[in-house]
Design a protein around this motif. Structure first.
Motif, short mmCIF file in Angstrom:
data_model
loop_
_atom_site.label_atom_id
_atom_site.label_comp_id
_atom_site.label_asym_id
_atom_site.label_seq_id
_atom_site.Cartn_x
_atom_site.Cartn_y
_atom_site.Cartn_z
N ARG A 24 30.99 45.26 53.20
CA ARG A 24 32.01 45.21 52.15
C ARG A 24 31.90 46.43 51.25
NH1 ARG A 24 32.89 39.13 49.71
NH2 ARG A 24 32.43 37.94 51.59
N GLU A 25 33.07 46.90 50.84
CA GLU A 25 33.10 47.99 49.87
C GLU A 25 33.27 47.47 48.45
OE1 GLU A 25 35.41 47.63 52.30
OE2 GLU A 25 34.85 49.11 53.82
N CYS A 26 33.67 46.21 48.32
CA CYS A 26 33.96 45.59 47.02
C CYS A 26 33.35 44.19 47.02
CB CYS A 26 35.47 45.52 46.79
SG CYS A 26 35.97 44.53 45.36
N PRO A 27 32.73 43.76 45.90
CA PRO A 27 32.07 42.45 45.88
C PRO A 27 32.98 41.28 46.21
CG PRO A 27 31.42 43.75 43.97
CD PRO A 27 32.53 44.49 44.64
N PHE A 28 34.25 41.35 45.83
CA PHE A 28 35.10 40.19 46.06
C PHE A 28 36.27 40.47 47.01
CE2 PHE A 28 36.05 42.11 41.94
CZ PHE A 28 37.38 42.47 42.10
N SER A 261 32.02 33.89 42.25
CA SER A 261 33.21 33.22 41.71
C SER A 261 33.46 33.63 40.27
CB SER A 261 33.06 31.71 41.81
OG SER A 261 33.01 31.28 43.16
N VAL A 262 32.38 33.74 39.49
CA VAL A 262 32.53 34.20 38.11
C VAL A 262 33.08 35.62 38.08
CG1 VAL A 262 31.27 34.81 36.00
CG2 VAL A 262 30.72 32.68 37.21
N LEU A 263 32.54 36.48 38.91
CA LEU A 263 33.02 37.86 38.97
C LEU A 263 34.50 37.89 39.36
CD1 LEU A 263 32.67 40.94 39.00
CD2 LEU A 263 31.78 40.72 41.33
N ALA A 264 34.87 37.14 40.39
CA ALA A 264 36.25 37.15 40.86
C ALA A 264 37.20 36.65 39.79
CB ALA A 264 36.38 36.31 42.13
N LEU A 265 36.84 35.59 39.09
CA LEU A 265 37.72 35.03 38.06
C LEU A 265 37.83 35.94 36.84
CD1 LEU A 265 36.73 31.26 38.36
CD2 LEU A 265 38.96 32.27 38.92
N LEU A 266 36.72 36.59 36.48
CA LEU A 266 36.79 37.53 35.35
C LEU A 266 37.65 38.73 35.70
CD1 LEU A 266 33.11 37.49 34.03
CD2 LEU A 266 35.13 36.42 32.99
N GLU A 267 37.68 39.11 36.97
CA GLU A 267 38.51 40.23 37.41
C GLU A 267 39.95 39.81 37.70
OE1 GLU A 267 37.60 43.88 38.01
OE2 GLU A 267 36.69 42.89 36.28
N GLN A 338 44.91 38.38 50.76
CA GLN A 338 44.06 39.25 49.95
C GLN A 338 44.14 38.91 48.47
OE1 GLN A 338 46.91 40.07 51.30
NE2 GLN A 338 48.15 41.06 49.72
N GLU A 339 45.06 38.01 48.10
CA GLU A 339 45.22 37.62 46.70
C GLU A 339 44.48 36.32 46.40
OE1 GLU A 339 49.37 37.33 45.88
OE2 GLU A 339 49.80 39.43 46.39
N LEU A 340 43.84 36.27 45.24
CA LEU A 340 43.22 35.04 44.76
C LEU A 340 44.28 34.21 44.06
CD1 LEU A 340 40.67 33.31 44.17
CD2 LEU A 340 40.39 34.65 42.06
N ASN A 341 44.47 32.98 44.52
CA ASN A 341 45.54 32.13 43.98
C ASN A 341 45.01 30.70 43.86
OD1 ASN A 341 47.82 30.68 43.33
ND2 ASN A 341 48.98 31.26 45.14
N VAL A 342 44.66 30.29 42.64
CA VAL A 342 44.05 28.97 42.44
C VAL A 342 45.04 27.83 42.65
CG1 VAL A 342 42.30 29.88 40.87
CG2 VAL A 342 44.46 29.02 39.93
N HIS A 343 46.31 28.16 42.82
CA HIS A 343 47.32 27.15 43.11
C HIS A 343 47.48 26.94 44.63
CE1 HIS A 343 48.83 26.93 38.95
NE2 HIS A 343 48.63 28.23 38.92
#
Length: 409
Positions: A24-28, A261-267, A338-343
């Motif tokens: 990976r080049e990026c943590p999330f 998860s904390v990192l992803a949500l803060l970003e 590739q998108e984070l979508n909590v819905h």
């Protein structure tokens, strides 16, 4: 139409194959190289370290089909079993046998017997009953972190001790030994130390179980000692292997998922805002985070007979690697993956695997993640990163993770 494998060189290595595993080049975010693999088809050949070849699976439907196929073996003693991660190859080459026969490395009927023995401790109801204990652990770690004041390393101050406390309490391992476990976890990622780390853990568990045989407590290991070891149904060495698998899986994966998860949500502040506005979204958000982050690099199998899938013919003896991150980001299954979508409805991810080897601890992981994240963001509403996301150190390996996450508030 079935496509045969591409031409091979005389030494058995294949021409012009992409290398695997990918980093990976990026943590999330998943490795960018998955796009090339997907362009080659949902099932494609790859080159492993040393020049050996295997099939990499990036398609969601193809992955679930193969993971559910009894012709796909998890026994890593079979010839050509694809150990993509150097750490696992080191264990096999040293033949220390610490993970041999321990749940993920066996096939039915042996695996069925093992799973039937353990599954009562990991039902939805049993794990839900642990929620108050997990909440107590989370509250205690947050209180300590807040008392120390910002900035803090969320990994060492929160994610690791929450994961350690939870799995230690479930198994009946003294929590005062958690520093030892965390040190061995770090050593398993250090070059040349993986075998020593696993050996140290096995020696510790051997002594712990010997003590429980004389004076059982009330943890899962104590139950297994009383019900299986003392009556002679299970050898102590076998219980050591089960304990090793459960301890490592429960410790590493949970700690990494909480921190990432904390990192992803803060970003992704708009996603975090949605959770704060409607906490009822948390159970679904946990599934989306599991899909989005996909910390297990690949699930390894070897074919025991010819199988046709994804337009390819996998022959008996071929190694197969299910690229979990690629499968969970398959655009034919997940819109804008590739998108984070909590819905999003993401329950059909393969972050816990699929089929008979689906993770036995998945219910516990869900309760632990939800309790940790819900409490953290409610208790510290001003939580934010203390360093840029691209400076967060990454641990590449069997379980992807981050070594440190500096936060402030």
């Amino acid at each position: 139409m079935t496509i045969d494998r591409i031409a091979e060189n005389k030494d058995g290595t294949a021409n012009d194959l992409p290398e695997f595993p990918l980093t990976r080049e990026c943590p999330f975010q998943q490795p960018s190289g998955y796009a090339e693999l997907r362009d080659r088809g949902p099932v494609t050949e790859v080159r492993l370290a040393g020049g050996r070849t295997a099939w990499a699976v990036t398609g969601h439907a193809e992955a679930r089909k193969l993971l559910a196929d009894p012709a796909m073996s998890s026994d890593h003693h079979r010839p050509n079993f694809p150990l993509a991660e150097p750490a696992m190859a080191a264990l096999k080459n040293k033949d220390i046998g610490l993970l041999v026969g321990a749940l993920v490395r066996t096939d039915p009927p042996e695996h069925t017997t093992q799973r039937r023995m353990l599954i009562p401790s990991f039902t939805v109801r049993r794990c839900a009953a642990l929620r108050p204990n997990i909440q107590r652990i989370v509250d205690a770690r947050l209180a300590a972190m807040l008392a120390q004041g910002p900035p803090a390393d969320l990994v060492s101050a929160f994610a690791l001790p929450v994961a350690s406390g939870t799995i230690c309490e479930l198994l009946g391992v003294p929590y005062e030994d958690h520093d030892f476990f965390e040190e061995q976890a770090r050593r398993r990622f250090a070059p040349g130390q993986v075998v020593d780390a696993f050996t140290a853990l096995a020696d510790y568990l051997e002594r712990l179980i010997q003590g429980k045989e004389k004076s059982p407590g009330d943890g899962l290991l104590d139950e297994l000692v009383v019900e299986q070891v003392l009556p002679g149904r299970l050898a102590r060495a076998e219980l050591v292997r089960y304990a090793m698998s459960l301890l490592l899986a429960g410790h590493d994966t949970s700690a990494n998922m909480i921190a990432l998860s904390v990192l992803a949500l803060l970003e992704h502040p708009e996603q975090l805002a949605a959770l704060r506005e409607d906490p009822a979204l948390f159970p679904g958000a946990i599934e989306e985070l599991l899909r989005y982050l996909s910390i297990i690099g690949s699930l390894a199998r070897v074919a025991t007979k010819d199988i046709e899938v994804g337009g390819r013919r996998i022959r008996a003896g071929d190694g197969v690697l299910i690229a979990g991150g690629a499968v969970n980001h398959d655009p034919s299954q997940f819109h804008s993956p590739q998108e984070l979508n909590v819905h999003r409805s993401a329950r059909n991810h393969v972050a816990f695997g699929y089929g008979v080897h689906q993770c036995i601890g998945q219910n516990l992981a869900r309760v632990e993640m939800e309790t940790a994240l819900r409490t953290l963001f409610a208790r510290i509403p001003t939580l934010r990163l203390a360093v840029p996301a691209d400076e967060v150190p990454m641990n590449q390996g069997l379980f992807f993770g981050i070594g440190e996450l500096r936060v402030t508030w």
